[in-house]
Write a protein that holds these residues in place. Structure first.
Motif, short mmCIF file in Angstrom:
data_model
loop_
_atom_site.label_atom_id
_atom_site.label_comp_id
_atom_site.label_asym_id
_atom_site.label_seq_id
_atom_site.Cartn_x
_atom_site.Cartn_y
_atom_site.Cartn_z
N GLY A 250 0.81 -1.21 0.00
CA GLY A 250 0.00 0.00 0.00
C GLY A 250 0.84 1.26 0.00
O GLY A 250 0.45 2.27 0.58
N VAL A 251 1.97 1.21 -0.62
CA VAL A 251 2.88 2.35 -0.66
C VAL A 251 2.37 3.36 -1.67
O VAL A 251 2.03 3.02 -2.79
N ARG A 252 2.31 4.59 -1.26
CA ARG A 252 1.91 5.66 -2.17
C ARG A 252 3.15 6.39 -2.63
O ARG A 252 4.10 6.57 -1.88
N GLU A 253 3.10 6.84 -3.85
CA GLU A 253 4.22 7.63 -4.34
C GLU A 253 4.15 9.01 -3.69
O GLU A 253 3.09 9.60 -3.56
N GLN A 254 5.31 9.49 -3.29
CA GLN A 254 5.35 10.79 -2.64
C GLN A 254 5.28 11.88 -3.70
O GLN A 254 5.89 11.79 -4.75
N LYS A 255 4.53 12.91 -3.36
CA LYS A 255 4.45 14.05 -4.26
C LYS A 255 5.71 14.88 -4.10
O LYS A 255 6.30 14.96 -3.02
N GLY A 256 6.13 15.50 -5.15
CA GLY A 256 7.31 16.36 -5.09
C GLY A 256 7.03 17.58 -4.24
O GLY A 256 5.90 18.04 -4.14
#
Length: 53
Positions: free
Chosen positions: A15-21
Protein backbone atom coordinates in the motif's frame (compact mmCIF):
# COMPACT_ATOMS: atom_id res chain seq x y z
CA UNK A 1 10.80 -4.87 -17.24
CA UNK A 2 11.20 -7.08 -14.19
CA UNK A 3 12.08 -4.07 -12.02
CA UNK A 4 8.90 -2.25 -13.08
CA UNK A 5 6.80 -5.33 -12.32
CA UNK A 6 8.44 -5.68 -8.92
CA UNK A 7 7.81 -2.02 -8.09
CA UNK A 8 4.17 -2.26 -9.10
CA UNK A 9 3.69 -5.43 -7.05
CA UNK A 10 5.39 -3.83 -4.03
CA UNK A 11 3.10 -0.80 -4.22
CA UNK A 12 0.02 -3.00 -4.32
CA UNK A 13 1.13 -5.38 -1.57
CA UNK A 14 2.38 -2.81 0.93
CA UNK A 15 0.00 0.00 0.00
CA UNK A 16 2.88 2.35 -0.66
CA UNK A 17 1.91 5.66 -2.17
CA UNK A 18 4.22 7.63 -4.34
CA UNK A 19 5.35 10.79 -2.64
CA UNK A 20 4.45 14.05 -4.26
CA UNK A 21 7.31 16.36 -5.09
CA UNK A 22 7.87 19.28 -2.80
CA UNK A 23 6.69 22.64 -3.96
CA UNK A 24 9.21 25.46 -3.86
CA UNK A 25 8.58 27.98 -1.11
CA UNK A 26 7.14 31.33 -2.00
CA UNK A 27 8.86 34.63 -1.35
CA UNK A 28 6.47 35.37 1.52
CA UNK A 29 7.24 32.03 3.21
CA UNK A 30 10.98 32.68 2.95
CA UNK A 31 10.55 36.15 4.47
CA UNK A 32 8.52 34.78 7.39
CA UNK A 33 11.04 31.99 8.01
CA UNK A 34 13.91 34.48 7.90
CA UNK A 35 12.19 36.77 10.39
CA UNK A 36 11.56 33.87 12.78
CA UNK A 37 15.20 32.80 12.61
CA UNK A 38 16.40 36.34 13.20
CA UNK A 39 14.06 36.69 16.21
CA UNK A 40 15.36 33.44 17.69
CA UNK A 41 18.95 34.56 17.19
CA UNK A 42 18.19 37.93 18.81
CA UNK A 43 16.61 36.24 21.83
CA UNK A 44 19.57 33.88 22.09
CA UNK A 45 22.00 36.81 22.01
CA UNK A 46 20.05 38.62 24.75
CA UNK A 47 19.96 35.53 26.98
CA UNK A 48 23.69 34.85 26.49
CA UNK A 49 24.42 38.52 27.17
CA UNK A 50 22.46 38.45 30.42
CA UNK A 51 24.17 35.29 31.67
CA UNK A 52 27.68 36.39 30.77
CA UNK A 53 27.41 39.96 32.05
Amino acid sequence: MIANLHQAATNVIYGVREQKGTKPSTYRQRVVADRIVMLVLLMFAIVVGVFTA
